[in-house]
Design an enzyme around this catalytic site. Structure first.
Site, PDB file in Angstrom:
ATOM      1  N   CYS A  79       0.838  -1.205   0.000  1.00  0.00           N
ATOM      2  CA  CYS A  79       0.000   0.000   0.000  1.00  0.00           C
ATOM      3  C   CYS A  79       0.878   1.262   0.000  1.00  0.00           C
ATOM      4  O   CYS A  79       1.542   1.542  -0.992  1.00  0.00           O
ATOM      5  CB  CYS A  79      -0.961  -0.030   1.186  1.00  0.00           C
ATOM      6  SG  CYS A  79      -2.330   1.150   1.034  1.00  0.00           S
ATOM      7  N   HIS A 167      -3.608  -5.344   0.287  1.00  0.00           N
ATOM      8  CA  HIS A 167      -3.137  -5.835   1.587  1.00  0.00           C
ATOM      9  C   HIS A 167      -3.214  -7.366   1.646  1.00  0.00           C
ATOM     10  O   HIS A 167      -4.287  -7.927   1.882  1.00  0.00           O
ATOM     11  CB  HIS A 167      -3.984  -5.236   2.719  1.00  0.00           C
ATOM     12  CG  HIS A 167      -3.770  -3.776   2.919  1.00  0.00           C
ATOM     13  ND1 HIS A 167      -2.800  -3.275   3.764  1.00  0.00           N
ATOM     14  CD2 HIS A 167      -4.387  -2.692   2.363  1.00  0.00           C
ATOM     15  CE1 HIS A 167      -2.830  -1.958   3.726  1.00  0.00           C
ATOM     16  NE2 HIS A 167      -3.784  -1.573   2.891  1.00  0.00           N
ATOM     17  N   GLU A 169      -2.109  -9.161   4.011  1.00  0.00           N
ATOM     18  CA  GLU A 169      -2.148  -9.592   5.408  1.00  0.00           C
ATOM     19  C   GLU A 169      -3.566  -9.757   5.948  1.00  0.00           C
ATOM     20  O   GLU A 169      -3.762 -10.383   6.996  1.00  0.00           O
ATOM     21  CB  GLU A 169      -1.370  -8.610   6.295  1.00  0.00           C
ATOM     22  CG  GLU A 169      -1.987  -7.239   6.470  1.00  0.00           C
ATOM     23  CD  GLU A 169      -1.600  -6.243   5.382  1.00  0.00           C
ATOM     24  OE1 GLU A 169      -1.747  -5.027   5.610  1.00  0.00           O
ATOM     25  OE2 GLU A 169      -1.156  -6.681   4.295  1.00  0.00           O
TER      26      GLU A 169
END
Length: 509
Positions: A79, A167, A169
């Site tokens: 990001c 993202h 994660e």
């Protein structure tokens, strides 16, 4: 030597999540603020740049010096991290024509790139940014695109550096774990050998070297963090550890006696201190929640210092500090002014001239439990729900009195024991009862009553940062309500809290 991935924090809400996902791959990971990037550490196998609330175009945006790591170890920007790598090297980053937030599909992936090995085109990713990379430097090659974001992923030619505008994660990125594993294991070459067992073994050995024959004092709370710390220290130094367990009168029904007995059964040398009257006296007339917290913390420090000063030859104070506390004490804006009082006994090392030892300072909350399992800790402690440091004082809304505590402890015991009896306790992350400063009209038999109200609270969570209310069976809630009203004098109304965090908190005060 322990392989290590470093996450550089730019203030993202997801920074800790990145580290936890890496650790779920059994690879050790640490977080550093962008203005304190480690260099020259031979254990560092790769670096990840986090997201940020800033825009790279902001005049005060973080601008880290990456010269010491870029090209030397694999680097992955996420990001803001990806946008910074592009912007700082001549690329163009502009505000998105529409805010790119939420689910998106990877319409194109370069399956030949090692970062996207075995990642299917069309898989879902999670976007969360107000800017987008509209132009890449000449040596940046696109390896992933969505319908709306052409430069969703890139690889810099001639060096092991990648960028993702999404993202990996978060759980919403369906193949995020595979992408992170490709980076951490396949690209960085990390060994997946960081496990609860290996942590326990390494920590015990490290504590033996650090402490030698020195004596250590530890404040036990009955919770998982301090208990796991005690067991690790006990295995390292045995009887040179003395633990102090203070009954502040704000624990659950009979909890002090039960937990103290358990501690002694597992071989810990524990001093039990009954100080209920002292805490209640200090809390008399106090209704403000923050004032209650400060009073409880202050009285605890007084008692702990009194008891610890009776011990001879103590050189160390052990604390159950965990990794989120360490991270928060050194934020991206520099060292924090305060450290959480419910994890650290503020002022004691200075007063008592003690060094501090923190066996769990590298672990997240869920990792502490896994280490406890590896240490074969008794379930009565390991599986115990999180419990607030100020105890029931912040579940009695308003002034805390002996009568109110008696009502709350009785109602809470009925609720918790019912959860255990019905096999629901381990399915709930945290549960408890709140006593409201509210009375209402009721009817018992032929008599009119005007009595108190209690709130049942049960939530599901991973780490307490976010939580959703538990959907307990209606029949179960009805039975608990009936039992509380019939057995607890002073209560004629029971309600169930169905608010989530956020916007509500788990505790009411």
């Amino acid at each position: 030597m322990q392989d290590k991935i470093v996450v550089i924090d730019f203030g993202s809400q997801y920074t800790q999540l990145i580290a936890r996902r890496i650790r779920e791959l059994n690879v050790y990971c640490e977080i550093y603020p962008y203005n304190n990037i480690p260099e020259g550490d031979r254990e560092i196998m790769g670096v990840i740049l986090s997201g940020s609330p800033f825009s790279v175009r902001d005049s005060n945006a973080p601008a880290p010096d990456l010269m010491g790591i870029r090209g030397k170890v694999p680097l992955l920007g996420l990001c803001f991290g990806a946008q910074y790598l592009a912007h700082a090297n001549g690329g163009e980053v502009l505000p998105s024509t529409s805010r790119e937030y939420g689910r998106a599909k990877l319409m194109f992936t370069d399956s030949g790139d090692p970062l996207f090995k075995d990642v299917a085109s069309g898989s879902q990713v999670w976007m969360s940014h107000g800017d987008t990379i509209t132009g890449l430097p000449d040596d940046y090659r696109i390896i992933g695109s969505t319908t709306d974001v052409s430069n969703a992923a890139y690889h810099i030619g001639g060096e092991p550096t990648w960028g993702l505008q999404f993202h990996p994660e978060v759980y919403h990125t369906t193949e995020g774990k595979r992408i992170l594993e490709n980076f951490v294991v396949n690209i960085c070459g990390c060994r997946q050998d960081w496990t609860p067992d290996s942590f326990a073994e390494a920590t015990v050995e490290s504590l033996r070297k650090q402490l030698g024959n020195d004596r250590v004092v530890l404040g036990l709370s009955g919770g998982v963090d301090s208990s796991v710390s005690a067991i690790l220290l006990n295995r390292a130094i045995g009887d040179n550890l003395t633990s102090i367990f203070v009954d502040n009168g704000l624990l659950r029904l009979n909890e002090f006696e039960k937990v103290l007995e358990t501690y002694r059964d597992i071989g810990l040398k524990v001093i039990g201190v009954n100080a209920s009257d002292r805490f209640l006296k200090a809390l008399k007339g106090i209704s403000d929640p923050e004032t209650k917290r400060k009073i409880i913390g202050g009285v605890f420090i007084e008692i702990f210092e009194e008891e610890a000063s009776k011990l001879e030859g103590v050189r160390w104070l052990a604390q159950g500090t965990i990794y989120p506390d360490v991270i928060e004490s050194v934020s991206v804006n520099g060292p924090s002014v305060t450290i959480k009082s419910h994890h650290n006994v503020g002022g004691l090392p200075e007063k008592m001239n003690l060094n501090v030892v923190e066996p769990l300072r590298l672990l997240f909350k869920d990792e502490v439990r896994r280490v406890g399992e590896a240490l074969e800790m008794p379930g009565v402690i390991l599986k115990r729900h999180p419990f607030p440091g100020p105890g029931l004082a912040i579940r009695v809304l308003g002034e805390v009195t002996a009568d109110k505590l008696h009502i709350l402890k009785s109602a809470d015991n009925i609720f918790i024991e019912a959860l255990r009896r019905e096999g629901l306790y381990d399915k709930v992350w945290q549960a408890g009862v709140m006593l409201l400063p509210v009375q209402s009209v009721g009817v018992m038999g032929d008599e009119r009553t005007y009595e108190g109200t209690v709130v049942l609270r049960a939530v599901g969570s991973t780490d307490g940062m976010t939580a959703d209310w538990s959907h307990l069976p209606y029949e179960f809630l009805a039975d608990v309500s009936n039992e509380i009203i019939n057995k607890v004098v002073g209560v004629n109304r029971v309600v169930y809290d169905i608010s989530s965090k956020p916007p509500a908190t788990i505790e009411w005060e």
